[in-house]
Each structure stands twice: as C-alpha cells, then as structure tokens.
Design an enzyme around this catalytic site. Structure first.
Site, PDB file in Angstrom:
ATOM      1  N   ASP A  66      -4.936  29.888 108.881  1.00 61.51           N
ATOM      2  CA  ASP A  66      -5.977  29.081 108.217  1.00 61.51           C
ATOM      3  C   ASP A  66      -6.487  27.923 109.057  1.00 61.51           C
ATOM      4  OD1 ASP A  66      -3.385  27.758 107.930  1.00 61.51           O
ATOM      5  OD2 ASP A  66      -4.523  26.277 106.783  1.00 61.51           O
ATOM      6  N   ASP A  81       0.790  33.015 110.021  1.00 61.06           N
ATOM      7  CA  ASP A  81       0.948  31.571 109.958  1.00 61.06           C
ATOM      8  C   ASP A  81       1.652  31.247 108.639  1.00 61.06           C
ATOM      9  OD1 ASP A  81       0.361  28.761 110.339  1.00 61.06           O
ATOM     10  OD2 ASP A  81      -1.222  29.033 108.839  1.00 61.06           O
ATOM     11  N   LEU A  82       2.201  30.049 108.545  1.00 61.19           N
ATOM     12  CA  LEU A  82       2.948  29.723 107.318  1.00 61.19           C
ATOM     13  C   LEU A  82       2.133  28.830 106.355  1.00 61.19           C
ATOM     14  CD1 LEU A  82       6.785  29.064 107.353  1.00 61.19           C
ATOM     15  CD2 LEU A  82       5.273  28.605 105.434  1.00 61.19           C
ATOM     16  N   ASP A  83       1.932  27.551 106.713  1.00 60.40           N
ATOM     17  CA  ASP A  83       1.221  26.638 105.795  1.00 60.40           C
ATOM     18  C   ASP A  83      -0.255  27.010 105.682  1.00 60.40           C
ATOM     19  OD1 ASP A  83       3.186  24.128 105.312  1.00 60.40           O
ATOM     20  OD2 ASP A  83       3.496  25.010 107.283  1.00 60.40           O
TER      21      ASP A  83
HETATM   22 MG   LIG Z   1      -1.636  26.952 108.679  1.00 59.04          MG
END
Ligand SMILES: [Mg+2]
Length: 243
Positions: A196, A20-22
C-alpha cells in the site's frame, strides 16, 4: 502511466506472493505497536501458503521479530526492515542484509525524537522516525532524515505513511523479492507483490520486471498494474482465488 485496474483471478499454484504487512494484511492504526492481523486474514494466508506450496513471503518495513509477532502462529519466509533483513525458507536461518546505521546518525535521530516527543525506532539496517502522534512535525522529520541521507551515500531516505526512515541504500523490497525469486519454492513462479505504500513501489517494479504483477492497496500513484481499494478488498480478492 495507465491507471491500475482490478486484478484478475490468479492460479495459486503458479504464483508466488510477496505481501506487505501494514495497510495490506493489517489495517493501519495510530500506534504501530497496536496493529493486528485478524484471524480471518491469518486463515486466508494459511490457505494461500498451502495452495502455493509455501510460496508466500512477508515483505515489510517492520523488523523480522515484529513480523513474526504479528503473524503468530504463522512463521513465514520474510524480508524485514524494507529488505535489510532476509529470512529464506527451508533453512529458516537469517541471512542479514545491510549493516546497522552508524551511531552518530542514530543519535541525531533519537535526540530529535526525544526533544519533539516522537517515536524513534531502531531496526536492523534502518532507523524509523514516526510522527503519527504529531503530524505537524512531518516537514521537520523529513528534513532531518533527508539531510542525513544527503551527507552519506551509504544511506537513503524512505518516506512512508507518517514515518520517515534512514535505511541502507543497497537493500529494498525489490532486492528482497529478487532474492526469494531465486530460491525454492519461489523459483519459477510468477511473482505477485501486494502493498500500500511508497516503499512497495520497489517491489512492484521488481515483480513486474520478473514477469509478474504488482497490486497496490488503496489510492495514490503507483507503478503497479493492479489495484484493490482496501485491506478488506484484498481479503475478498484472496478468497476469490483460493480453492
Ligand atoms: Mg504497508
């Protein structure tokens, strides 16, 4: 559900990583447009790509275009807009997932955003309503998206951190991982999904169903077997598995 524990050391060459990124590769910031993948993180990912024989994909709620901007100069296989957009390795052609959201639904969300001063973002296969600038509008935002999703079974609501989205039901981070896991060089490797937020749960379920692992970043209930505290904690763990 047993609480997630600190992940063990994993041998890079046997594993495929879905990131995942953010909140995973970049710290969460007030305005999504201001997010940054640090040079340190980019260096770790570059080494991970090399040591896994290119088996690293970004699996994000952002569009592919936005993922590429943040990861630049890295251009990785990726799933954008929660699995609605897919870009496989090798060909690097874009195999599009779902259709775009119907115009009347988009209009409804855009109108609500403009009346309430929120940011609405149209992406392939989803429309995102960001309420980070006005957290008191969380309930109204969620209700709007839930209402549209409840009236049309092509769609589902996704409620993330300070964002509610209307998305095509048929695609999620889990279907994206299944697609990659069936494709070289990911095929035959143990899948590891790291994320997250709530939409990462589809990814954790799929990775674990395919014999792999989920790693949840930060607090909150999760199906993931493992947990790391923060973006920095993830970077430290990555450093520990890289040769
Ligand atoms: Mg995220």
């Amino acid at each position: 559900m047993q609480d997630a524990t600190f992940p063990p050391v994993m041998t890079c060459r046997d594993h495929a990583f879905y990131l995942d990124l953010d909140g995973t590769l970049a710290e969460i910031v007030a305005r999504p447009a201001d997010a940054v993948v640090t040079a340190t993180m980019r260096d770790l990912i570059t080494r991970l790509v090399s040591q896994t024989n290119q088996s690293v994909a970004v699996v994000s709620g952002r569009s592919l275009k936005d993922i590429d901007r943040l990861m630049h100069p890295l251009l990785l296989p990726a799933a954008g807009s929660h699995g609605q957009e897919l870009r496989f390795p090798n060909s690097f052609t874009e195999a599009k997932g779902g259709n775009d959201i119907a115009a009347d639904a988009v209009t409804k969300i855009m109108e609500f955003a403009s009346l309430s001063g929120l940011l609405a973002e149209t992406k392939p296969g989803t429309v995102a309503l960001h309420y980070r600038s006005a957290p008191d509008l969380e309930a109204a935002s969620r209700n709007l998206i839930d209402g549209i999703a409840a009236r049309d079974d092509r769609y589902r609501a996704i409620h993330g951190k300070m964002v509610s989205e209307l998305a095509q039901r048929a695609f999620d981070k889990g279907t994206a991982i299944a697609g990659f896991a069936d494709t070289a060089p990911f095929r035959g490797k143990v899948p590891v999904m790291v994320g997250d937020d709530v939409t990462d749960e589809d990814g954790f379920h799929m990775a674990q169903k395919l014999g792999g692992h989920g790693i949840k970043i930060g607090p909150g209930p999760t199906a993931a077997r493992y947990r790391l505290n923060s973006v920095t904690g993830f970077a430290t763990w990555l450093e520990s598995i890289l040769g």
